[in-house]
Design an enzyme around this catalytic site. Structure first.
Site, PDB file in Angstrom:
ATOM      1  N   LYS A  87      -2.221  -2.631 -46.228  1.00  0.00           N
ATOM      2  CA  LYS A  87      -3.411  -3.083 -47.006  1.00  0.00           C
ATOM      3  C   LYS A  87      -3.864  -1.888 -48.093  1.00  0.00           C
ATOM      4  O   LYS A  87      -4.166  -0.835 -47.680  1.00  0.00           O
ATOM      5  CB  LYS A  87      -4.519  -3.473 -45.957  1.00  0.00           C
TER       6      LYS A  87
HETATM    7  C1  E4P Z   1     -10.597  -8.367 -45.226  1.00  0.00           C
HETATM    8  O1  E4P Z   1      -9.581  -8.142 -44.996  1.00  0.00           O
HETATM    9  C2  E4P Z   1     -11.917  -7.820 -44.937  1.00  0.00           C
HETATM   10  O2  E4P Z   1     -11.513  -6.961 -43.703  1.00  0.00           O
HETATM   11  C3  E4P Z   1     -12.981  -8.480 -44.487  1.00  0.00           C
HETATM   12  O3  E4P Z   1     -12.721 -10.122 -44.403  1.00  0.00           O
HETATM   13  C4  E4P Z   1     -14.362  -8.223 -45.042  1.00  0.00           C
HETATM   14  O4  E4P Z   1     -15.306  -9.098 -44.642  1.00  0.00           O
HETATM   15  P1  E4P Z   1     -16.876  -8.794 -44.421  1.00  0.00           P
HETATM   16  O5  E4P Z   1     -17.520  -8.967 -45.790  1.00  0.00           O
HETATM   17  O6  E4P Z   1     -17.230  -9.305 -43.691  1.00  0.00           O
HETATM   18  O7  E4P Z   1     -17.084  -7.042 -44.212  1.00  0.00           O
END
Ligand code: E4P
Length: 218
Positions: A87
């Site tokens: 990522k």
């Molecule tokens: C994406 O990969 C992120 O980990 C995630 O969806 C962020 O979500 P949040 O806005 O609930 O922290």
């Protein structure tokens, strides 16, 4: 549509896997910290533990913000397990790193996508997945779902193979609307997946079926 769970909590990943609808896991540094996973060795081990629970893709995020740091970390993460997807944040060096990983056959998830232009750039750089954060856009009175629609249109216009991974999903209607708009994947908490199965008429109907069966069979 693939279902990913957005957590580093092993019990919740196990629960989603047992439900039989899980296609993968996304994590981020905040989710790892929430589970108290700190220190490089513990973090790497935790990714491997997740990979042993589910056979799907597991996104593991780099911490570095320069090209060299991201490449070093990403290669180490990709070496951990063949389910790992590296990522990478949508920043200038992140775009360069996406291209590098794509040329080396390392799969990537470009995170922190908030505009169609960012998604276009990530696709051109060869990202495997892009993660538009729809919940966080909704939080600031922007329309997260419109972003999914715009990215879908752009990718379809040119046949980009990058998969749209709707992230920051908060509830059932996010999932349903993402499915209608053609998102390839959604990632959200276990509660968002479980809320899909609930309907009061299902509960009322089942209660009546069981009561009627009992009347005739007691
Ligand atoms: C994406 O990969 C992120 O980990 C995630 O969806 C962020 O979500 P949040 O806005 O609930 O922290």
């Amino acid at each position: 549509m693939k279902f990913f769970i957005d957590t580093a909590n092993l019990d919740q990943i196990r629960e989603a896997e047992e439900l039989g609808v899980l296609d993968g896991v996304t994590t981020n540094p905040s989710l790892m910290a929430k589970e108290g996973i700190t220190g490089k060795n513990n973090i790497l081990k935790h990714y491997v533990d997740i990979c042993t629970i589910t056979p799907g893709d597991v996104s593991a995020e780099v911490i570095g913000t320069t090209f060299d740091q991201m490449v070093r970390e990403g290669e180490e993460l990709a070496e951990l397990h063949d389910q790992i997807v590296v990522k990478v944040p949508m920043i200038r060096d992140g775009v360069k790193a996406l291209r590098y990983f794509s040329q080396k056959g390392i799969r990537t998830n470009c995170t922190l996508i908030f505009s169609p232009g960012q998604a276009l750039l990530a696709a051109k750089a060869g990202a495997t997945y892009v993660s538009p954060f729809i919940g966080r856009l909704d939080d600031i009175s922007s329309d997260g779902l419109s972003l999914i629609a715009e990215i879908r249109e752009i990718y379809d216009n040119y046949g980009f193979e990058t998969q749209i991974l709707a992230a920051s999903v908060r509830h059932a209607m996010h999932i349903i609307n993402c499915a209608k708009l053609g998102a390839d994947v959604m990632t959200g908490p276990l509660s968002s997946i479980e809320s899909l199965l609930k309907h009061p008429l299902t509960d009322i109907g089942l209660e009546k079926f069981l009561a009627d069966y009992k009347k005739g069979n007691s």
